[in-house]
Design a protein around this motif. Structure first.
Motif, PDB file in Angstrom:
ATOM      1  N   THR A  30     -19.339 -13.727  41.609  1.00 25.65           N
ATOM      2  CA  THR A  30     -19.384 -13.074  40.477  1.00 25.65           C
ATOM      3  C   THR A  30     -20.866 -12.310  40.363  1.00 25.65           C
ATOM      4  O   THR A  30     -21.699 -12.630  40.988  1.00 25.65           O
ATOM      5  CB  THR A  30     -19.430 -14.138  39.419  1.00 25.65           C
ATOM      6  N   PHE A  31     -20.700 -10.986  39.744  1.00 28.04           N
ATOM      7  CA  PHE A  31     -21.920 -10.475  39.726  1.00 28.04           C
ATOM      8  C   PHE A  31     -21.996 -10.092  38.335  1.00 28.04           C
ATOM      9  O   PHE A  31     -20.908 -10.022  37.598  1.00 28.04           O
ATOM     10  CB  PHE A  31     -22.299  -9.230  40.406  1.00 28.04           C
ATOM     11  N   ARG A  32     -23.011  -9.480  37.642  1.00 27.09           N
ATOM     12  CA  ARG A  32     -23.290  -9.085  36.237  1.00 27.09           C
ATOM     13  C   ARG A  32     -23.473  -7.421  36.276  1.00 27.09           C
ATOM     14  O   ARG A  32     -24.249  -7.089  37.097  1.00 27.09           O
ATOM     15  CB  ARG A  32     -24.247  -9.928  35.673  1.00 27.09           C
ATOM     16  N   TRP A  33     -22.871  -6.592  35.546  1.00 24.84           N
ATOM     17  CA  TRP A  33     -22.867  -5.422  35.190  1.00 24.84           C
ATOM     18  C   TRP A  33     -22.622  -4.879  33.915  1.00 24.84           C
ATOM     19  O   TRP A  33     -21.515  -5.249  33.044  1.00 24.84           O
ATOM     20  CB  TRP A  33     -21.883  -4.594  36.210  1.00 24.84           C
ATOM     21  N   LYS A  34     -23.381  -4.013  33.285  1.00 24.44           N
ATOM     22  CA  LYS A  34     -23.189  -3.479  31.888  1.00 24.44           C
ATOM     23  C   LYS A  34     -23.188  -4.684  30.905  1.00 24.44           C
ATOM     24  O   LYS A  34     -22.533  -4.775  29.914  1.00 24.44           O
ATOM     25  CB  LYS A  34     -21.970  -2.914  31.720  1.00 24.44           C
ATOM     26  N   GLY A  35     -23.967  -5.733  31.050  1.00 20.13           N
ATOM     27  CA  GLY A  35     -23.891  -6.822  30.208  1.00 20.13           C
ATOM     28  C   GLY A  35     -22.809  -7.974  30.370  1.00 20.13           C
ATOM     29  O   GLY A  35     -22.418  -8.825  29.717  1.00 20.13           O
ATOM     30  N   GLU A  36     -21.740  -7.652  31.479  1.00 19.33           N
ATOM     31  CA  GLU A  36     -20.595  -8.498  31.525  1.00 19.33           C
ATOM     32  C   GLU A  36     -20.642  -9.196  32.946  1.00 19.33           C
ATOM     33  O   GLU A  36     -21.076  -8.461  33.915  1.00 19.33           O
ATOM     34  CB  GLU A  36     -19.427  -7.535  31.570  1.00 19.33           C
ATOM     35  N   ASN A  37     -19.769 -10.254  33.037  1.00 22.23           N
ATOM     36  CA  ASN A  37     -19.736 -10.933  34.327  1.00 22.23           C
ATOM     37  C   ASN A  37     -18.294 -10.303  34.735  1.00 22.23           C
ATOM     38  O   ASN A  37     -17.243 -10.093  34.180  1.00 22.23           O
ATOM     39  CB  ASN A  37     -19.497 -12.253  34.214  1.00 22.23           C
ATOM     40  N   VAL A  38     -18.494  -9.914  36.153  1.00 22.99           N
ATOM     41  CA  VAL A  38     -17.392  -9.437  36.868  1.00 22.99           C
ATOM     42  C   VAL A  38     -17.118 -10.325  37.908  1.00 22.99           C
ATOM     43  O   VAL A  38     -17.796 -10.854  38.805  1.00 22.99           O
ATOM     44  CB  VAL A  38     -17.724  -7.885  37.505  1.00 22.99           C
ATOM     45  N   ALA A  39     -15.548 -10.757  37.838  1.00 21.72           N
ATOM     46  CA  ALA A  39     -15.130 -11.609  38.930  1.00 21.72           C
ATOM     47  C   ALA A  39     -14.669 -10.828  40.169  1.00 21.72           C
ATOM     48  O   ALA A  39     -13.793 -10.155  39.835  1.00 21.72           O
ATOM     49  CB  ALA A  39     -13.949 -12.754  38.341  1.00 21.72           C
ATOM     50  N   THR A  40     -15.219 -11.041  41.179  1.00 19.70           N
ATOM     51  CA  THR A  40     -14.822 -10.225  42.199  1.00 19.70           C
ATOM     52  C   THR A  40     -13.353 -10.410  42.856  1.00 19.70           C
ATOM     53  O   THR A  40     -12.725  -9.400  43.458  1.00 19.70           O
ATOM     54  CB  THR A  40     -15.691 -10.299  43.589  1.00 19.70           C
ATOM     55  N   THR A  41     -13.075 -11.607  42.586  1.00 22.87           N
ATOM     56  CA  THR A  41     -11.656 -11.631  43.027  1.00 22.87           C
ATOM     57  C   THR A  41     -10.623 -11.097  42.199  1.00 22.87           C
ATOM     58  O   THR A  41      -9.566 -10.635  42.749  1.00 22.87           O
ATOM     59  CB  THR A  41     -11.166 -13.305  43.103  1.00 22.87           C
ATOM     60  N   GLU A  42     -10.683 -10.836  41.043  1.00 26.62           N
ATOM     61  CA  GLU A  42      -9.815 -10.134  39.816  1.00 26.62           C
ATOM     62  C   GLU A  42      -9.855  -8.891  40.487  1.00 26.62           C
ATOM     63  O   GLU A  42      -8.895  -8.168  40.422  1.00 26.62           O
ATOM     64  CB  GLU A  42     -10.528 -10.116  38.581  1.00 26.62           C
ATOM     65  N   VAL A  43     -11.023  -8.276  40.707  1.00 34.47           N
ATOM     66  CA  VAL A  43     -11.329  -6.739  41.436  1.00 34.47           C
ATOM     67  C   VAL A  43     -10.273  -6.240  42.583  1.00 34.47           C
ATOM     68  O   VAL A  43      -9.362  -5.586  42.600  1.00 34.47           O
ATOM     69  CB  VAL A  43     -12.653  -6.397  41.227  1.00 34.47           C
ATOM     70  N   ALA A  44     -10.463  -7.309  43.383  1.00 34.70           N
ATOM     71  CA  ALA A  44      -9.981  -7.543  44.806  1.00 34.70           C
ATOM     72  C   ALA A  44      -8.448  -7.449  44.597  1.00 34.70           C
ATOM     73  O   ALA A  44      -7.655  -6.836  45.280  1.00 34.70           O
ATOM     74  CB  ALA A  44     -10.550  -8.499  45.761  1.00 34.70           C
ATOM     75  N   ASP A  45      -7.800  -8.312  43.891  1.00 33.49           N
ATOM     76  CA  ASP A  45      -6.646  -8.285  43.587  1.00 33.49           C
ATOM     77  C   ASP A  45      -5.835  -7.262  42.811  1.00 33.49           C
ATOM     78  O   ASP A  45      -4.737  -6.851  43.436  1.00 33.49           O
ATOM     79  CB  ASP A  45      -6.166  -9.736  42.328  1.00 33.49           C
ATOM     80  N   ILE A  46      -6.549  -6.621  42.053  1.00 35.34           N
ATOM     81  CA  ILE A  46      -6.029  -5.366  41.407  1.00 35.34           C
ATOM     82  C   ILE A  46      -6.032  -4.262  42.663  1.00 35.34           C
ATOM     83  O   ILE A  46      -4.795  -3.536  42.670  1.00 35.34           O
ATOM     84  CB  ILE A  46      -6.704  -4.810  40.336  1.00 35.34           C
ATOM     85  N   ILE A  47      -6.939  -4.350  43.462  1.00 30.69           N
ATOM     86  CA  ILE A  47      -6.913  -3.109  44.328  1.00 30.69           C
ATOM     87  C   ILE A  47      -5.884  -3.553  45.494  1.00 30.69           C
ATOM     88  O   ILE A  47      -5.236  -2.677  46.099  1.00 30.69           O
ATOM     89  CB  ILE A  47      -8.531  -3.008  45.071  1.00 30.69           C
ATOM     90  N   GLY A  48      -5.873  -4.777  45.717  1.00 33.06           N
ATOM     91  CA  GLY A  48      -4.990  -5.244  46.850  1.00 33.06           C
ATOM     92  C   GLY A  48      -3.373  -5.020  46.468  1.00 33.06           C
ATOM     93  O   GLY A  48      -2.516  -5.245  47.255  1.00 33.06           O
ATOM     94  N   MET A  49      -3.011  -4.645  45.171  1.00 32.84           N
ATOM     95  CA  MET A  49      -1.635  -4.522  44.793  1.00 32.84           C
ATOM     96  C   MET A  49      -1.305  -3.064  45.355  1.00 32.84           C
ATOM     97  O   MET A  49      -0.049  -2.928  45.458  1.00 32.84           O
ATOM     98  CB  MET A  49      -1.571  -4.401  43.217  1.00 32.84           C
ATOM     99  N   LEU A  50      -2.243  -2.257  45.806  1.00 28.82           N
ATOM    100  CA  LEU A  50      -1.823  -0.981  46.422  1.00 28.82           C
ATOM    101  C   LEU A  50      -1.029  -1.118  47.935  1.00 28.82           C
ATOM    102  O   LEU A  50      -1.695  -1.892  48.601  1.00 28.82           O
ATOM    103  CB  LEU A  50      -3.040   0.101  46.440  1.00 28.82           C
ATOM    104  N   ASP A  51       0.020  -0.397  48.065  1.00 24.97           N
ATOM    105  CA  ASP A  51       0.674  -0.841  49.228  1.00 24.97           C
ATOM    106  C   ASP A  51       0.253  -0.643  50.485  1.00 24.97           C
ATOM    107  O   ASP A  51       0.486  -0.960  51.682  1.00 24.97           O
ATOM    108  CB  ASP A  51       2.251  -0.267  48.921  1.00 24.97           C
ATOM    109  N   PHE A  52      -0.821   0.419  50.365  1.00 26.91           N
ATOM    110  CA  PHE A  52      -1.432   0.543  51.818  1.00 26.91           C
ATOM    111  C   PHE A  52      -2.798   0.039  52.066  1.00 26.91           C
ATOM    112  O   PHE A  52      -3.575   0.154  53.029  1.00 26.91           O
ATOM    113  CB  PHE A  52      -1.957   2.226  51.666  1.00 26.91           C
TER     114      PHE A  52
END
Length: 637
Positions: free
Chosen positions: A501-523
Motif C-alpha cells: 500500500t502507498f498513499r497518494w492524494k490523501g488516499e491509500n492505494v492497494a497495489t494488488t487492486e491496481v495490478a489486477d485491473i492492469i492484468g485483465m488486459l489480454d497482452f
C-alpha cells in the motif's frame, strides 16, 4: 476602624521580619530556578500535563458511563443538542443553513421512510454512496435512528471495485446520491436480488426506488429510542472502507466506542462550541465523518461542509463563513501554498488546522504565508487501536509520547526487514525494539482496553493485520503497516508505509487492486505496482512495472483506457516501466524493493519508461525533458 498605623503594628517585628523576608525571597528564587530548569530539562512538561489530563478526563467519563450503565453515543449527543439549541446552525452548505433542529427532522423523515416502506430492522446493514452534502448526514443519522449499521462507500470507486465493496458488507439496502446513480446503474444487474436500491432523486433508473419522492410525504416526528439505543459501546456502528496492505478495499468495523473516541478529537485539540469548522474532506473517510462531523456533534459546534476541496475558493469561504478551524490532509495545505499570492492572506479568523500528512517544509511555508495558525497534526488508522496527537505543534511530528501515555496505549517500534517485507525476529523468534532515532514498524498491543475489531466478514484479512508472539508467547499486536521514528525528545515522525500500500492524494492505494485491473488486459503477462517518491508531492505516485505476453504487443492506448475506466484517478499509475522479465522471491512474490529504489529515474533505469499525460490523455515516452520538468515541479501530477 483600623488605621494604617494599626495595621502596621500587626506585621512581624524584630528578628522575625528579616527571617520571613529571607524565606519568601528564597522561595521565590527557588520557584524561578525550578521554572528555568523545567524549561530546559522538560520543555514540554505542561503541554504533556494538560494533554494527558484531557486523556484521563475522557477515559474517566467513559468509565462513568459504563458503571452507570449509560451508553451516550454520538447520536445521543446530537439529539441532546437538537433539543437544547434547536435553532443553532449545524451545517452550512453552499450558503444554505441547516440548524440542529432541521437535521434532526430531516433524519427523522429518512427513518420513517424506511420504517414504512422497507423491512429494515435494528442491526441491518445499509450501504451509503453519496458525495459531501447535507443528505449524507440526514441519511446517516436517519438510519442510525433505526439502529442500522451504515457502510460508507468511497464515491470515487466504480465498476468492479464498487461492486466488491457492496458485496463485501452484505447490505440489505443501498442509498445513492443523485450525482452517483450512473455508477450504480452500471453494476445494477450484478447486485444481489435482496438488496433494495434507493436514489436521492425524483427520476431514477428502473430497479431503483426514489427516496426523495417518499421523503416529501414522510413524518418528521421523533423515532422511539428503543429503535436505536446501543446495547454496548462495542456494538458495530459503521463500516468505513479502507485500503489495507493487500487486495481490494476492506470494510473496517467501527464500533460505538471508536466513534465516541473519534468525536473527542476536536475537543482534545482545544475546539469549543463557538468554533465554526470547515470540512472539505470526504465524509466517507473517518477523518471527515468521525473527527469532523462527530467532533462538531460532541461540541455542539457549526460545520461548513464543502462538496469538494477548492484551493481557489478556500480562503474566500473561510472569510465568508467566519471559519475558525479547518480539517486538512498534507496535499490540501500544499495546494493552498501553490496558489498565486494575494493581498490580505492573513486576514481571516482561522486559529486551528487539524489533520495529518503535512510535510515540514509545507508546514513552515503555510505558517509564514497564512499567519499564526496552530497546526494540530494527528496519527491514526481507521481500523487501528493506536492514536497520536501532536498537541505541542512541533513542526513535522505526527504525535508525542511518554511513559504516562504508554499506560493508556501500549505500542512499540520494532525492527523491520524492508527487502523481505516483514518484522525482524531473533534466534528465539522474538521481535526487537529499535533505538531512538531509528525507523521501526509501529505495532500496538491488542487487549480489552484497546481492542481491534477487524474487517466485516473477512477473518483472514483481520488476522493478517495482527502480529502474534511479538515479545512473549501469546501476546497480540496490531500491525499498522507504518514505519515511525521516535526522536530523543519523544516526538514521533512518519517515515514510510510497508507492504503493498502507498498513499497518494490523501488516499491509500492497494497495489494488488491496481495490478489486477492492469492484468485483465489480454497482452499483459504480469504487473508489479508500487509507489515512488516525486519531488514536491506528498505520499508516493503510482508506478507499474509490466511484462508483455509472448507474441503479443504492448498497446498503451488500451492500458490508459483500462486504468481510467476501472480505477479512481488517485490510483491510476503515473509511470509505466516495461520489463522483459519480473524478479521474484523464492515463494514467487514479486520483488519491489529494487524497483522502488530505482523509481522513474532515467539514470537508473534502462527499461522503457512512460508517463501518464493527463492533458494528452495517454501514456507517452518519459523523455529527459519531461523528467526534468517533473523534478523541477513544473508538471502537475
Amino acid at each position: 476602624m483600623r488605621t494604617m498605623a494599626g495595621l502596621g503594628s500587626e506585621l512581624p517585628s524584630g528578628p522575625v521580619a528579616p527571617m520571613l523576608l529571607s524565606w519568601l525571597t528564597g522561595l521565590g528564587a527557588g520557584v524561578i530556578v525550578l521554572g528555568f530548569l523545567q524549561k530546559i530539562l522538560y520543555p514540554y512538561f505542561w503541554d504533556d500535563f494538560w494533554y494527558l489530563l484531557k486523556v484521563v478526563r475522557c477515559g474517566l467519563r467513559m468509565e462513568m458511563y459504563r458503571l452507570k450503565g449509560e451508553l451516550v453515543t454520538v447520536l445521543d449527543k446530537f439529539l441532546i443538542h437538537a433539543k437544547k439549541q434547536p435553532h443553532k446552525p449545524f451545517i452550512i452548505y453552499e450558503g444554505d443553513v441547516y440548524t440542529y433542529q432541521d437535521v434532526d427532522r430531516s433524519s427523522n423523515r429518512v427513518a420513517h421512510v424506511f420504517l414504512n416502506h422497507s423491512t429494515l430492522k435494528k442491526g441491518d446493514i445499509v450501504a451509503l454512496l453519496m458525495s459531501n452534502e447535507p443528505d449524507f448526514i440526514h441519511v446517516w443519522f436517519g438510519l442510525a435512528k433505526l439502529g442500522c449499521v451504515v457502510a460508507f462507500l468511497n464515491s470515487n470507486v466504480c465498476s468492479i471495485s464498487l461492486l466488491h465493496c457492496i458485496l463485501s458488507c452484505e447490505p440489505k439496502a443501498l442509498v445513492v446520491g443523485a450525482d452517483l446513480l450512473g455508477a450504480i446503474e452500471e453494476i445494477l444487474p450484478s447486485l444481489p436480488e435482496g438488496v433494495s436500491i434507493w436514489g436521492m432523486k425524483d427520476s431514477v433508473p428502473q430497479g431503483v426506488i426514489s427516496l426523495k419522492e417518499k421523503l416529501s410525504t414522510a413524518s418528521d416526528s421523533q423515532v422511539p429510542r428503543d429503535y436505536y439505543v446501543a446495547s454496548s459501546l462495542k456494538a458495530t456502528y459503521l463500516y468505513i472502507f479502507t485500503s489495507g496492505t493487500t487486495g481490494l478495499p476492506k470494510a473496517a468495523v467501527i464500533c460505538q466506542l471508536q466513534s465516541v473516541m473519534g468525536s473527542a478529537g476536536l475537543w482534545a485539540f482545544g475546539c469549543t462550541s463557538d468554533d465554526i469548522v470547515y470540512i472539505t474532506l470526504p465524509l466517507y473517510h473517518s477523518a471527515g465523518s468521525l473527527l469532523g462531523i462527530g467532533g462538531c456533534v460532541e461540541l455542539g459546534a457549526t460545520c461548513v461542509l464543502k462538496k469538494k476541496f477548492s484551493a481557489s475558493q478556500f480562503w474566500n469561504d473561510c472569510k465568508k463563513y467566519n471559519v475558525t478551524v479547518f480539517q486538512y490532509i498534507g496535499e490540501l495545505c500544499r495546494y493552498l501554498c501553490k496558489q498565486p499570492k494575494r493581498e490580505g492572506e492573513k486576514d481571516h479568523r482561522v486559529r486551528l488546522a487539524i489533520g495529518n500528512g503535512i510535510r515540514s517544509d509545507v508546514w513552515r511555508e503555510f505558517l509564514d504565508r497564512f499567519g499564526n495558525i496552530k497546526m494540530c497534526e494527528l496519527y491514526g488508522a481507521t481500523e487501528g487501536n493506536i492514536y497520536f496527537m501532536n498537541h505541542t505543534g512541533k513542526i513535522g511530528a505526527v504525535g508525542r509520547t511518554n511513559f504516562l501515555y504508554k499506560l493508556f496505549f501500549t505500542f512499540d517500534l520494532i525492527k523491520y526487514d524492508f527487502q523481505k517485507d516483514e518484522p525482524i525476529r531473533n534466534e528465539q523468534g522474538w521481535c526487537s525494539h529499535v533505538k531512538k532515532g531509528e525507523p521501526g514498524l509501529l505495532v500496538s498491543r491488542v487487549n480489552a482496553k484497546n481492542p481491534f475489531f477487524g474487517y466485516a466478514g473477512n477473518k483472514k484479512q483481520t488476522e493478517e493485520k495482527l502480529l502474534r508472539d511479538v515479545f512473549k508467547k501469546g501476546d497480540v499486536y496490531f500491525n499498522t503497516g507504518d514505519i515511525i521514528v521516535q526522536d530523543q525528545e519523544n516526538f514521533l515522525y512518519f517515515w514510510d508505509r510497508t507492504g503493498d500500500t502507498f498513499r497518494w492524494k490523501g488516499e491509500n492505494v492497494a497495489t494488488t487492486e491496481v495490478a489486477d485491473i492492469i492484468g485483465m488486459l489480454d497482452f499483459i503477462q504480469e504487473a508489479n505496482v508500487y509507489g515512488v517518491a516525486v519531488p514536491g508531492h506528498e505520499g508516493k505516485a503510482g508506478m507499474a512495472s509490466i511484462t508483455v505476453k509472448p507474441n503479443k504487443s504492448l498497446d498503451l492506448e488500451k492500458v490508459y483506457e483500462q486504468v481510467v475506466t476501472f480505477l479512481p484517478a488517485y490510483a491510476c499509475p503515473k509511470f509505466l516501466r516495461i520489463q522483459e522479465k519480473m524478479e521474484t522471491t523464492g515463494t514467487f512474490k514479486l520483488l519491489k524493493f529494487q524497483l522502488v529504489e530505482e523509481g522513474f529515474s532515467l539514470l537508473k533505469v534502462s527499461d522503457p519508461l512512460y508517463f501518464m499525460d493527463s492533458l494528452k490523455k495517454a501514456y507517452i515516452p518519459l523523455t529527459k525533458e519531461i523528467y526534468d520538468q517533473i523534478m523541477l515541479e513544473e508538471i502537475k501530477l
